[in-house]
Design an enzyme around this catalytic site. Structure first.
Site, short mmCIF file in Angstrom:
data_model
loop_
_atom_site.label_atom_id
_atom_site.label_comp_id
_atom_site.label_asym_id
_atom_site.label_seq_id
_atom_site.Cartn_x
_atom_site.Cartn_y
_atom_site.Cartn_z
N LEU A 38 0.85 -1.41 -0.01
CA LEU A 38 -0.09 -0.10 0.07
C LEU A 38 0.78 1.25 -0.06
O LEU A 38 1.95 1.35 0.71
CB LEU A 38 -1.05 -0.12 1.13
CG LEU A 38 -1.98 -1.19 1.22
CD1 LEU A 38 -2.81 -0.98 2.76
CD2 LEU A 38 -2.86 -0.89 0.16
N ASP A 39 0.46 2.27 -0.73
CA ASP A 39 1.23 3.58 -0.88
C ASP A 39 0.26 4.40 0.09
O ASP A 39 -0.58 4.94 -0.67
CB ASP A 39 1.41 3.96 -2.25
CG ASP A 39 2.02 5.30 -2.24
OD1 ASP A 39 2.37 5.90 -1.26
OD2 ASP A 39 2.60 5.69 -3.67
N ASN A 90 7.00 0.72 14.23
CA ASN A 90 8.10 1.14 14.84
C ASN A 90 9.01 2.37 14.14
O ASN A 90 10.02 2.56 13.89
CB ASN A 90 9.13 0.06 14.94
CG ASN A 90 9.85 -0.64 13.69
OD1 ASN A 90 9.37 -0.21 12.33
ND2 ASN A 90 11.19 -1.04 13.68
N PHE A 91 8.00 3.28 13.81
CA PHE A 91 8.28 4.39 13.29
C PHE A 91 8.62 5.67 14.16
O PHE A 91 8.03 5.46 15.28
CB PHE A 91 7.35 4.94 12.25
CG PHE A 91 7.12 4.37 10.73
CD1 PHE A 91 8.18 4.58 9.93
CD2 PHE A 91 6.48 2.92 10.71
CE1 PHE A 91 8.05 3.68 8.75
CE2 PHE A 91 6.45 2.34 9.75
CZ PHE A 91 7.49 2.82 8.71
N ASP A 142 17.01 -5.09 20.13
CA ASP A 142 15.95 -5.14 19.09
C ASP A 142 15.19 -6.26 19.36
O ASP A 142 13.71 -6.31 19.39
CB ASP A 142 16.33 -5.08 17.72
CG ASP A 142 17.11 -3.83 17.34
OD1 ASP A 142 16.13 -2.87 17.59
OD2 ASP A 142 17.90 -3.57 16.70
#
Length: 383
Positions: A69-70, A93-94, A164
């Site tokens: 998806l854009d 995780n932005f 992480d």
């Protein structure tokens, strides 16, 4: 493998990259959740990593479905919302603020979808540093883990993406707690996981030691040992074996087995503290004895005596380890190019059985058409 996986029926939409967020989704997938990875048209950037990053995408994205998806396009953003309408969990995780551009920040999503659990994997929890980006190596340096692994002069990161991966595990813990609470309240939660705070937990034992004693932490290579024998020894056949003699029973048995009975009678070695303080002259004596024994014989005997030991392995050696090779110890996956690879199964059993089967790596956009069609969405030009 168990017949019914614990998270069967749970739908997770994941929009994350690198290791922390994807590891959370990977664990959820192995526990039975349907994990739909939303990728941009060019795909997750870790798909193209090489060198030490070669395994990042296949390892941490096994068992997921891929939808392209854009979100800069209105129709794709609407499709994304339609997908979230069917989801139980959204994993991302932005950096704070980035998803707000597309109306995908936690506050907006919770308002649109009150039952949705939003799990944000961030560099830091709320506080002075919350705006900062972070990497595993960044938090290892600032969190003291690199100093404890190397030295104050030459800090050294641990040899894996430990924070992480553990951060992804805490994401799973938070999600499971939120799912349980939602069963009572009917409401979702905004779960935030901090990479830096994860590292703090990794070094908490050293922090608390200082808080209790006032004595600064000693890096592991220079530490004062807390056990009489806790060392790596060379063997007759040129191998190296770690041996841990940590209890009075171990000490008695070990000395009798390897011709060190004179140490048992030595008045300077009658307590564990005595033996620790005498390591400067007892360890060379132990080393002399073990240098006369082949590694295989040493490990077999220590195994019989229930004395802790370990061969000094490289990661690739583990594919030959009989315990790793046990039924269910490794999971075989197929990569996007058809190549198979083996990875460790989740480190848990339920009723004596593993909780996962084979998990394959999704090709970019492989599930876009089907999943959107299930939502009643037809879109041209899908990957």
């Amino acid at each position: 493998m168990t017949s019914t996986l614990p998270l069967s029926g749970i739908r997770v939409v994941e929009m994350s990259h690198m290791v922390m967020g994807p590891s959370c989704g990977m664990i959820l997938a192995q526990l039975g959740a349907e994990v739909i990875k939303v990728e941009p048209p060019k795909g997750d950037k870790t798909r193209d990593l090489r060198g030490m990053g070669t395994s990042f995408f296949p390892l941490f994205n096994r068992g997921k479905k891929s939808v392209v998806l854009d979100l800069s396009l209105t129709e794709d953003r609407e499709a994304f919302y339609a997908l979230l309408e069917t989801a139980d969990v959204f994993v991302e995780n932005f950096k704070d603020g980035m998803l707000a551009t597309y109306g995908a920040d936690a506050e907006t999503l919770r308002e649109k979808f009150p039952r949705l659990i939003v799990a944000g994997h961030k560099g830091f929890l709320s506080g002075p540093y919350e705006h900062r980006p972070a990497l595993d190596e960044v938090v290892q340096m600032m969190g003291g883990l690199a100093m404890m692994t190397g030295s104050r002069e030459r800090p050294l990161r641990v040899g894996s993406s430990a924070n992480d991966i553990m951060g992804g595990m805490f994401g799973v813990i938070g999600i499971l707690c939120a799912l349980l609470e939602r069963g009572n309240s009917g409401e979702g939660k905004n779960v935030r996981v901090g990479l830096f705070e994860n590292c703090l937990l990794m070094v908490a034992q050293h922090m608390v030691q200082y808080d209790m004693t006032g004595v600064p932490s000693t890096p592991m290579p220079a530490r004062t040992h807390a056990w009489p024998v806790y060392d790596i020894f060379d063997t007759r056949d040129g191998q190296r074996v770690f041996v841990g003699v940590v209890t009075d029973g171990h000490w008695q048995t070990f000395c009798r087995t390897y011709g060190l009975e004179n140490l048992l009678q030595d008045e300077r070695l009658q307590t564990a503290t005595d033996r620790i303080e005498a390591r400067s002259w007892t360890i060379p004596l132990v080393a002399e004895k073990l240098a006369l024994v082949d590694a295989g014989d040493l490990m077999s005997r220590l195994d019989e005596l229930s004395i802790p030991f370990a061969p000094i392995n490289a990661p690739e050696d583990l594919y030959q380890d009989p315990h790793v090779q046990r039924d269910g110890g490794l999971v075989t996956s197929t990569n996007t190019d058809g190549q198979t690879f083996r990875a460790p199964a989740l480190p848990l059993e339920m009723d004596g059985a593993n909780v996962v089967g084979e998990l394959d790596v999704p090709k970019l956009g492989a599930d876009t058409d089907r999943i959107l069609a299930d939502l009643g969405i037809k879109r041209s030009g899908n990957a």
